[in-house]
Design a protein around this motif. Structure first.
Motif, PDB file in Angstrom:
ATOM      1  N   GLU A 229       3.826  15.417  -6.137  1.00  0.00           N
ATOM      2  CA  GLU A 229       3.092  15.439  -7.559  1.00  0.00           C
ATOM      3  C   GLU A 229       2.953  14.609  -8.361  1.00  0.00           C
ATOM      4  OE1 GLU A 229       4.478  19.322  -9.408  1.00  0.00           O
ATOM      5  OE2 GLU A 229       4.473  20.428  -7.256  1.00  0.00           O
ATOM      6  N   MET A 230       3.896  13.411  -8.100  1.00  0.00           N
ATOM      7  CA  MET A 230       3.524  12.106  -8.902  1.00  0.00           C
ATOM      8  C   MET A 230       2.434  11.297  -8.988  1.00  0.00           C
ATOM      9  SD  MET A 230       7.737  10.994  -8.639  1.00  0.00           S
ATOM     10  CE  MET A 230       7.478   9.677  -9.876  1.00  0.00           C
ATOM     11  N   GLN A 231       2.334  10.800  -9.893  1.00  0.00           N
ATOM     12  CA  GLN A 231       1.169   9.537  -9.837  1.00  0.00           C
ATOM     13  C   GLN A 231       1.692   8.336  -9.552  1.00  0.00           C
ATOM     14  OE1 GLN A 231      -2.042  10.688 -10.419  1.00  0.00           O
ATOM     15  NE2 GLN A 231      -1.173  12.713 -10.379  1.00  0.00           N
ATOM     16  N   THR A 232       2.915   8.124  -9.730  1.00  0.00           N
ATOM     17  CA  THR A 232       3.308   6.718  -9.352  1.00  0.00           C
ATOM     18  C   THR A 232       3.860   6.538  -7.995  1.00  0.00           C
ATOM     19  OG1 THR A 232       4.238   6.417 -11.720  1.00  0.00           O
ATOM     20  CG2 THR A 232       4.903   4.994 -10.239  1.00  0.00           C
ATOM     21  N   PRO A 233       3.464   5.612  -7.389  1.00  0.00           N
ATOM     22  CA  PRO A 233       3.894   5.238  -6.056  1.00  0.00           C
ATOM     23  C   PRO A 233       5.411   5.028  -6.096  1.00  0.00           C
ATOM     24  CG  PRO A 233       2.767   3.380  -6.630  1.00  0.00           C
ATOM     25  CD  PRO A 233       2.437   4.506  -7.688  1.00  0.00           C
ATOM     26  N   VAL A 234       6.109   5.920  -5.263  1.00  0.00           N
ATOM     27  CA  VAL A 234       7.465   5.711  -5.027  1.00  0.00           C
ATOM     28  C   VAL A 234       7.915   5.614  -3.646  1.00  0.00           C
ATOM     29  CG1 VAL A 234       9.640   6.871  -5.180  1.00  0.00           C
ATOM     30  CG2 VAL A 234       8.063   7.107  -7.050  1.00  0.00           C
ATOM     31  N   TYR A 235       8.646   4.677  -3.105  1.00  0.00           N
ATOM     32  CA  TYR A 235       9.030   4.348  -1.604  1.00  0.00           C
ATOM     33  C   TYR A 235      10.332   4.921  -1.730  1.00  0.00           C
ATOM     34  CZ  TYR A 235       9.278   2.013   2.690  1.00  0.00           C
ATOM     35  OH  TYR A 235       9.447   1.863   4.006  1.00  0.00           O
ATOM     36  N   VAL A 236      10.127   5.956  -0.663  1.00  0.00           N
ATOM     37  CA  VAL A 236      11.234   6.860  -0.363  1.00  0.00           C
ATOM     38  C   VAL A 236      12.154   6.060   0.666  1.00  0.00           C
ATOM     39  CG1 VAL A 236      12.353   8.908   0.500  1.00  0.00           C
ATOM     40  CG2 VAL A 236      10.274   8.912  -0.872  1.00  0.00           C
ATOM     41  N   LEU A 237      13.307   5.609   0.487  1.00  0.00           N
ATOM     42  CA  LEU A 237      14.287   4.960   1.766  1.00  0.00           C
ATOM     43  C   LEU A 237      14.909   6.012   2.405  1.00  0.00           C
ATOM     44  CD1 LEU A 237      14.272   1.734   1.970  1.00  0.00           C
ATOM     45  CD2 LEU A 237      16.592   1.886   1.059  1.00  0.00           C
ATOM     46  N   ASP A 238      14.303   6.475   3.441  1.00  0.00           N
ATOM     47  CA  ASP A 238      14.948   7.642   4.063  1.00  0.00           C
ATOM     48  C   ASP A 238      15.993   7.328   5.114  1.00  0.00           C
ATOM     49  OD1 ASP A 238      14.994  10.290   5.038  1.00  0.00           O
ATOM     50  OD2 ASP A 238      13.200  10.306   5.697  1.00  0.00           O
ATOM     51  N   ILE A 239      17.116   7.608   4.371  1.00  0.00           N
ATOM     52  CA  ILE A 239      18.227   6.928   5.044  1.00  0.00           C
ATOM     53  C   ILE A 239      19.166   8.270   5.581  1.00  0.00           C
ATOM     54  CG2 ILE A 239      18.618   4.617   4.054  1.00  0.00           C
ATOM     55  CD1 ILE A 239      20.671   7.504   2.860  1.00  0.00           C
ATOM     56  N   THR A 240      18.722   9.369   5.380  1.00  0.00           N
ATOM     57  CA  THR A 240      19.512  10.667   5.645  1.00  0.00           C
ATOM     58  C   THR A 240      19.876  10.681   7.249  1.00  0.00           C
ATOM     59  OG1 THR A 240      18.284  11.672   3.881  1.00  0.00           O
ATOM     60  CG2 THR A 240      19.636  13.060   5.517  1.00  0.00           C
ATOM     61  N   THR A 241      18.794  10.508   8.148  1.00  0.00           N
ATOM     62  CA  THR A 241      18.937  11.001   9.524  1.00  0.00           C
ATOM     63  C   THR A 241      19.737   9.807   9.983  1.00  0.00           C
ATOM     64  OG1 THR A 241      17.154  12.410   9.837  1.00  0.00           O
ATOM     65  CG2 THR A 241      17.935  11.175  11.699  1.00  0.00           C
TER      66      THR A 241
ATOM     67  N   ASP B 109       0.815  -1.060   0.067  1.00  0.00           N
ATOM     68  CA  ASP B 109      -0.030   0.075   0.101  1.00  0.00           C
ATOM     69  C   ASP B 109       0.824   1.312   0.028  1.00  0.00           C
ATOM     70  OD1 ASP B 109      -1.700   1.962   0.525  1.00  0.00           O
ATOM     71  OD2 ASP B 109      -2.494   1.377   2.384  1.00  0.00           O
ATOM     72  N   HIS B 110       0.918   2.064  -1.006  1.00  0.00           N
ATOM     73  CA  HIS B 110       1.660   3.185  -1.247  1.00  0.00           C
ATOM     74  C   HIS B 110       1.199   4.431  -1.038  1.00  0.00           C
ATOM     75  CE1 HIS B 110       4.741   0.588  -3.306  1.00  0.00           C
ATOM     76  NE2 HIS B 110       3.923  -0.033  -3.839  1.00  0.00           N
ATOM     77  N   SER B 111       0.069   4.551  -0.154  1.00  0.00           N
ATOM     78  CA  SER B 111      -0.822   5.715  -0.152  1.00  0.00           C
ATOM     79  C   SER B 111       0.072   6.766   0.375  1.00  0.00           C
ATOM     80  CB  SER B 111      -2.153   5.433   0.602  1.00  0.00           C
ATOM     81  OG  SER B 111      -1.822   4.691   1.907  1.00  0.00           O
ATOM     82  N   PHE B 112       0.958   6.297   1.347  1.00  0.00           N
ATOM     83  CA  PHE B 112       1.808   7.201   1.898  1.00  0.00           C
ATOM     84  C   PHE B 112       3.027   7.624   1.471  1.00  0.00           C
ATOM     85  CE2 PHE B 112      -1.441   7.328   5.453  1.00  0.00           C
ATOM     86  CZ  PHE B 112      -1.714   6.398   5.618  1.00  0.00           C
ATOM     87  N   HIS B 113       3.417   7.211   0.490  1.00  0.00           N
ATOM     88  CA  HIS B 113       5.025   7.227   0.075  1.00  0.00           C
ATOM     89  C   HIS B 113       5.134   8.564  -0.460  1.00  0.00           C
ATOM     90  CE1 HIS B 113       5.465   2.500  -0.159  1.00  0.00           C
ATOM     91  NE2 HIS B 113       5.099   3.056   1.050  1.00  0.00           N
ATOM     92  N   HIS B 114       4.151   9.361  -0.706  1.00  0.00           N
ATOM     93  CA  HIS B 114       4.247  10.852  -1.457  1.00  0.00           C
ATOM     94  C   HIS B 114       5.011  11.737  -0.239  1.00  0.00           C
ATOM     95  CE1 HIS B 114       3.046  10.162  -5.601  1.00  0.00           C
ATOM     96  NE2 HIS B 114       2.113   9.403  -4.783  1.00  0.00           N
ATOM     97  N   ARG B 115       4.525  11.268   1.262  1.00  0.00           N
ATOM     98  CA  ARG B 115       5.123  12.167   2.243  1.00  0.00           C
ATOM     99  C   ARG B 115       6.371  11.622   2.650  1.00  0.00           C
ATOM    100  NH1 ARG B 115      -0.622  11.646   5.784  1.00  0.00           N
ATOM    101  NH2 ARG B 115      -2.013  11.888   4.165  1.00  0.00           N
TER     102      ARG B 115
END
Length: 390
Positions: free
Chosen positions: A325-337, A40-46
Motif C-alpha cells: 500500500e506504500m507509494q514509496t518504492p521499497v526494495y525487500v531484501l528477502d533473506i528469510t528462506t 526500476d522499483h515497479s515490482f518491489h511491492h510484491r
C-alpha cells in the motif's frame, strides 16, 4: 554454444526452437540487468520471490554450495566484530560453516568488492535501522569493505541508539541505529510506553541518509524480562498488551507513513530486510524425524534445498501487506528462506557469554537467533551490494 553441438544438422526445426530458447534466456537476463541498473522499483511491492520469478535470475531462490575461496575476511582481521558474533574467537571448533556461497537459481552473485563499494558510495551514508540483526549486518558490511582497504584511515563511534563507522579517505559512513520496533518508546511515569503511532523521535536521525535499510520483527513477540516495553499506546489509549501482530502492523504502518511523507527517492534508496529466522526447534529442519539435538548447537551443515520446507513468518506477512500500500518504492531484501537453510551458522554457545552454565548446558541457552561473523550476514550484504549497483 556447446549446447547446440548435440543438434542433428538435418533437424532444422529443433535447431530453430533451441536457438529461440537461448535468445529468450539472453533477453530475460538483459532485462534483469536493465532493471537493476535503472532502479526500476515497479515490482518491489510484491514479494521478491515473485519479482525474481519474472526473470531467469532468482536472487533469493537457490542453494548453498561449498566454496573454499570463502570467507572473504577473517574475524581476527576485523576488530569491529563484537563478542556476540565472534564465534571463532570464542572457541567454535568447526569452520566449514564459513565456506558456503549462496548460488541463486540460474545466475551467479557478483563477489563483494569493498574498494568498488567505497568508490561508488563516496561522500554517502548507509544506515541500518532496527534490531540487533541490523547490527549483525552493519558489522559484516564494515568487515567486508575493510578487507579490501585495511590500511586506510577509519573512525568508529559507538553510541546509543546511533553508532557510526567512517572510511575517512572516501567520506563513506556506515551507521547502525537501534530501533527494534522502529516506532518510539518513551518513559512516562516510570513506565516504558511503546508509541505505536509515533516515530518522530527515532526518525529525526534518519534524515539526509543516502541508503536506509530497515528491519523489525523479533522483538514484537518478546514477553517477560525480554519485553522492551511496559505499556502500548495506540489511538490515544494505553494497553497492557494486545495481539502482537496487530501491534506490529500498526507500528509498521506508522513507519510506512513516515517514509511516504519524508523520503525523496531521487536522493535516498530504501531497503527493508525480511525476517531473519531462528533455529531453536530441530523438527523444523529434520522433517519430523527423531533427533538428539534440541537447538542449533552442534549443527555444522546447511539444510539442503530439496529437504527444506519452511513456513513464511507471520512477521513478513505483516510487512508485505503494508509495503503493497506504500507509494514509496521499497526494495525487500528477502533473506528469510536462504537464511532458514543455515541452521549451522549461529553463534550457539560460542559468543561473548562464556559463563560456565552455558557451556555446561548448551541446549538451554544457545544463541540461535544471531549469526557468526564471518558468516551468513556477509551473504546478506552481497545481495545488498548486488541490488545497489547491478
Amino acid at each position: 554454444m556447446a549446447f547446440l553441438s548435440i543438434i542433428i544438422p538435418t533437424t532444422k526445426s529443433i535447431f530453430i526452437f533451441i536457438l529461440f530458447f537461448h535468445f529468450t534466456l539472453l533477453s530475460s537476463s538483459y532485462m534483469l540487468v536493465h532493471h537493476l541498473n535503472n532502479h526500476d522499483h515497479s515490482f518491489h511491492h510484491r514479494r521478491p520471490i515473485l519479482q525474481a520469478n519474472q526473470s531467469q535470475c532468482a536472487l533469493f531462490m537457490g542453494s548453498w554450495v561449498h566454496d573454499d575461496s570463502y570467507p572473504i575476511y577473517q574475524s581476527s582481521s576485523c576488530p569491529v566484530i563484537e563478542p556476540d558474533f565472534n564465534c571463532q574467537m570464542y572457541g567454535r571448533p568447526d569452520s566449514d560453516y564459513l565456506r558456503y556461497r549462496w548460488k541463486p537459481a540460474n545466475c551467479e552473485l557478483p563477489r563483494f568488492n569493498g574498494l568498488e563499494f567505497l568508490e561508488k558510495m563516496k561522500g554517502k551514508t548507509v544506515m541500518f535501522v532496527g534490531d540487533s540483526l541490523g547490527r549483525n549486518q552493519w558489522e559484516s558490511l564494515i568487515c567486508l569493505t575493510w578487507s579490501s582497504v585495511p590500511r586506510i584511515a577509519t573512525q568508529m563511534i559507538r553510541g546509543y541508539p546511533l553508532s557510526t563507522f567512517k572510511f575517512l579517505d572516501y567520506d563513506v559512513t556506515m551507521s547502525y541505529y537501534k530501533a527494534p520496533y522502529l516506532v518510539d518508546i518513551e518513559a512516562e511515569g516510570g513506565r516504558r510506553v511503546l508509541k505505536l503511532e509515533d516515530i518522530s523521535s527515532n526518525a529525526q536521525s534518519w534524515r539526509n541518509v543516502d541508503v536506509l535499510s530497515f528491519n523489525t520483527g523479533h522483538w514484537w513477540s518478546h514477553t517477560g524480562s525480554t519485553q522492551g516495553w511496559d505499556m502500548m499506546e495506540s489511538g490515544g489509549s494505553l494497553y497492557q498488551d494486545m495481539d502482537r501482530m496487530v501491534a506490529m502492523e500498526t507500528g509498521v504502518r506508522t513507519w510506512a507513513r513516515w517514509v511516504d511523507s519524508n523520503i525523496d527517492t531521487t536522493k535516498t534508496r530504501i531497503f527493508f530486510q525480511s525476517f531473519s529466522p531462528t533455529h531453536y526447534d530441530p523438527s523444523e529442519w529434520s522433517g519430523g524425524a527423531a533427533t538428539t539435538t534440541k537447538s542449533c548447537y552442534g549443527e555444522t551443515a546447511p539444510v539442503s534445498a530439496s529437504a527444506f520446507s519452511g513456513v513464511y513468518p507471520n512477521e513478513m506477512k505483516v510487512v508485505d501487506a503494508v509495503l503493497r500500500e506504500m507509494q514509496t518504492p521499497v526494495y525487500v531484501l528477502d533473506i528469510t528462506t536462504l537464511s532458514a537453510m543455515r541452521k549451522d551458522a549461529h553463534p550457539s554457545i560460542y559468543s561473548g557469554d562464556t559463563s560456565t552454565g552455558q557451556k555446561a548446558n548448551p541446549d538451554h541457552t544457545p544463541d540461535c537467533t544471531h549469526w557468526c561473523l564471518p558468516g551468513l550476514p556477509d551473504t546478506w550484504n552481497q545481495l545488498f551490494y548486488t541490488a545497489l549497483f547491478f
